[in-house]
Write a protein that holds these residues in place. Structure first.
Motif, PDB file in Angstrom:
ATOM      1  N   ALA A 141      11.270 -10.309   5.070  1.00 49.02           N
ATOM      2  CA  ALA A 141      12.497 -10.898   5.603  1.00 49.02           C
ATOM      3  C   ALA A 141      13.436  -9.872   6.234  1.00 49.02           C
ATOM      4  N   ASP A 142      13.438  -8.627   5.720  1.00 54.44           N
ATOM      5  CA  ASP A 142      14.351  -7.627   6.286  1.00 54.44           C
ATOM      6  C   ASP A 142      13.714  -6.813   7.411  1.00 54.44           C
ATOM      7  N   GLY A 143      12.478  -7.175   7.803  1.00 55.14           N
ATOM      8  CA  GLY A 143      11.841  -6.537   8.949  1.00 55.14           C
ATOM      9  C   GLY A 143      11.312  -5.150   8.700  1.00 55.14           C
ATOM     10  N   ARG A 144      11.098  -4.788   7.442  1.00 46.52           N
ATOM     11  CA  ARG A 144      10.504  -3.486   7.149  1.00 46.52           C
ATOM     12  C   ARG A 144       9.653  -3.594   5.890  1.00 46.52           C
ATOM     13  N   VAL A 145       8.624  -2.747   5.826  1.00 46.46           N
ATOM     14  CA  VAL A 145       7.698  -2.756   4.696  1.00 46.46           C
ATOM     15  C   VAL A 145       8.283  -1.920   3.563  1.00 46.46           C
ATOM     16  N   PRO A 146       8.507  -2.499   2.374  1.00 46.48           N
ATOM     17  CA  PRO A 146       8.959  -1.681   1.243  1.00 46.48           C
ATOM     18  C   PRO A 146       7.899  -0.642   0.876  1.00 46.48           C
ATOM     19  N   LEU A 147       8.327   0.494   0.371  1.00 46.98           N
ATOM     20  CA  LEU A 147       7.376   1.542  -0.009  1.00 46.98           C
ATOM     21  C   LEU A 147       6.354   1.033  -1.002  1.00 46.98           C
ATOM     22  N   THR A 148       6.790   0.118  -1.863  1.00 50.42           N
ATOM     23  CA  THR A 148       5.867  -0.401  -2.879  1.00 50.42           C
ATOM     24  C   THR A 148       4.815  -1.337  -2.300  1.00 50.42           C
ATOM     25  N   ARG A 149       4.982  -1.742  -1.016  1.00 45.69           N
ATOM     26  CA  ARG A 149       4.041  -2.688  -0.420  1.00 45.69           C
ATOM     27  C   ARG A 149       3.234  -2.087   0.725  1.00 45.69           C
ATOM     28  N   VAL A 150       3.366  -0.761   0.934  1.00 49.77           N
ATOM     29  CA  VAL A 150       2.605  -0.121   2.013  1.00 49.77           C
ATOM     30  C   VAL A 150       1.102  -0.303   1.803  1.00 49.77           C
ATOM     31  N   LEU A 151       0.676  -0.185   0.558  1.00 52.38           N
ATOM     32  CA  LEU A 151      -0.753  -0.319   0.277  1.00 52.38           C
ATOM     33  C   LEU A 151      -1.245  -1.753   0.410  1.00 52.38           C
ATOM     34  N   GLY A 152      -0.342  -2.683   0.654  1.00 50.68           N
ATOM     35  CA  GLY A 152      -0.755  -4.068   0.867  1.00 50.68           C
ATOM     36  C   GLY A 152      -1.203  -4.349   2.296  1.00 50.68           C
ATOM     37  N   PHE A 153      -1.098  -3.341   3.187  1.00 59.51           N
ATOM     38  CA  PHE A 153      -1.473  -3.551   4.577  1.00 59.51           C
ATOM     39  C   PHE A 153      -2.950  -3.948   4.729  1.00 59.51           C
ATOM     40  N   PRO A 154      -3.902  -3.294   4.046  1.00 57.80           N
ATOM     41  CA  PRO A 154      -5.301  -3.747   4.172  1.00 57.80           C
ATOM     42  C   PRO A 154      -5.494  -5.211   3.771  1.00 57.80           C
TER      43      PRO A 154
END
Length: 381
Positions: A332-345
């Motif tokens: 919602a805020d238009g940026r990936v939280p650091l804790t969710r970077v590994l969720g990209f795959p």
């Protein structure tokens, strides 16, 4: 000072399209001069596809300005072909909308059909390629099941698309296309993206014996700005005419606050400002000053990221930078939280419609191999 609005080379910068836009959007005297200049520089038999899409609009404009122009009879053929296609599409839209409503779905029309019916008020000036329907996210699974059970409509993709990684799904029947959306834009793939408020601002449209809500003028204007600055819209200069038509059809009642609210909520101010400032500077369109942006204006990080990546030719990493932008926009805020970077795959796993880790690994390996071979070939050339 660097102006981020120049980052999107949207299609009107093509000289043929720009010249035709001058004919369509300027006052009568300037329009006649622009038409004479365009005729001297361009051959109508050799125009690009983006210019061809403007020909039905050109016919309607020249019918008023130059009724004796020798090209008018040829342009009339394009106009009548567009009119015929759109009437067939309108009839098909009424049928599928009635079917969905009968089964308890609450569809809302987007894009081309509302533009033609409520704002252009002429079904021949703009070809609409598909029926765009938005359904509530909570009803998307039911709506897709209903379409899957319909005798005529067939899913375009080989497998169902994951609703958390896509904004909609394409279906086709007898040469017609239906885009079933559960998010109005693929730039906003999260649940609370404001789509729930679209019915509150909607107009009402009658198609045959079906009454259906249709996106209101500010929502259509906002969406036209976004579609006109996408990577996959190099031939969509007609969307700029859509924007101007919406502004001029509601000169005193257009809800500009709604446009600004959508652009701010979805972190798309840069793209809206780019289109509206261009239309003001080039064609004198009347747009509020705070919706045109300015050099040095601050925008969300994901907007600058898209400005750097969206129109760049893919390198060895292919479209991964674009998918990374989409992943940013799934929050919602238009940026990936650091804790969710590994969720990209996992996001890619869903976006590519893969069902297992093995499939994902094989898909990535094949894509990397193709990209590497293409990179080597281009380097050798």
């Amino acid at each position: 000072m660097n102006d981020p609005r120049t980052a999107f080379p949207f299609p009107a910068r093509n000289s043929s399209q720009h010249g035709l836009l001058r004919v369509l959007l300027l006052d009568d005297r300037s329009s006649r001069e622009a038409w004479a200049a365009w005729r001297q520089r361009h051959d109508i038999e050799k125009i690009d596809y983006g210019s061809f899409k403007l020909l039905p609009m050109l016919y309607a404009r020249l019918r008023e300005l130059e009724p004796a122009d020798p090209l008018l009879s040829r342009l009339k053929g394009v106009y009548r072909m567009t009119l015929y296609h759109n009437h067939l599409l309108r009839h098909r839209a009424g049928g599928i909308l009635g079917y969905l409503q009968h089964h308890g779905i609450h569809p809302l029309l987007l894009k081309g059909i509302p533009l033609l019916a409520l704002h252009y008020r002429d079904w021949g000036v703009r070809r609409t390629h598909d029926i765009d329907i938005l359904v509530p996210y909570a009803q998307q699974e039911r709506a897709r099941a209903l379409l899957a059970g319909h005798a005529a409509w067939k899913r375009f993709a080989r497998r169902p698309l994951h609703p958390r990684a896509h904004h909609g799904e394409t279906w086709h029947a007898d040469g017609f296309q239906l885009d079933l959306h559960w998010h109005s834009l693929h730039e906003a793939l999260y649940r609370d993206n404001g789509d729930a408020a679209l019915p509150e601002h909607a107009d009402t449209l009658q198609l045959d014996d079906v009454t259906v809500p249709a996106a209101g003028a500010p929502d259509l204007l906002f969406q036209s700005c976004i579609h006109g600055t996408r990577r996959d819209s190099p031939q969509d200069a007609y969307r700029l005419v859509d924007v101007v038509t919406l502004i001029r059809s509601r000169p005193n009642s257009l809800d500009w606050d709604r446009v600004d609210e959508l652009a701010t909520r979805l972190h798309l101010r840069l793209r809206v400002h780019t289109v509206l400032s261009y239309l003001t500077d080039e064609f004198g369109v009347d747009v509020p000053r705070d919706l045109r942006g300015a050099p040095g204006e601050r925008y969300a990080p994901v907007e600058h990221l898209e400005a750097r990546r969206l129109w760049r030719r893919p390198g060895i990493t292919g479209l991964l930078p674009i998918h990374w932008c989409y992943y940013h926009r799934s929050f919602a805020d238009g940026r990936v939280p650091l804790t969710r970077v590994l969720g990209f795959p996992r996001f890619l796993h869903r976006r590519w419609g893969l069902t297992s880790t093995t499939q994902f690994a094989a898909y990535v390996a094949r894509a990397c191999a193709r990209r590497f071979r293409r990179h080597l070939w281009n380097g050798a050339a």
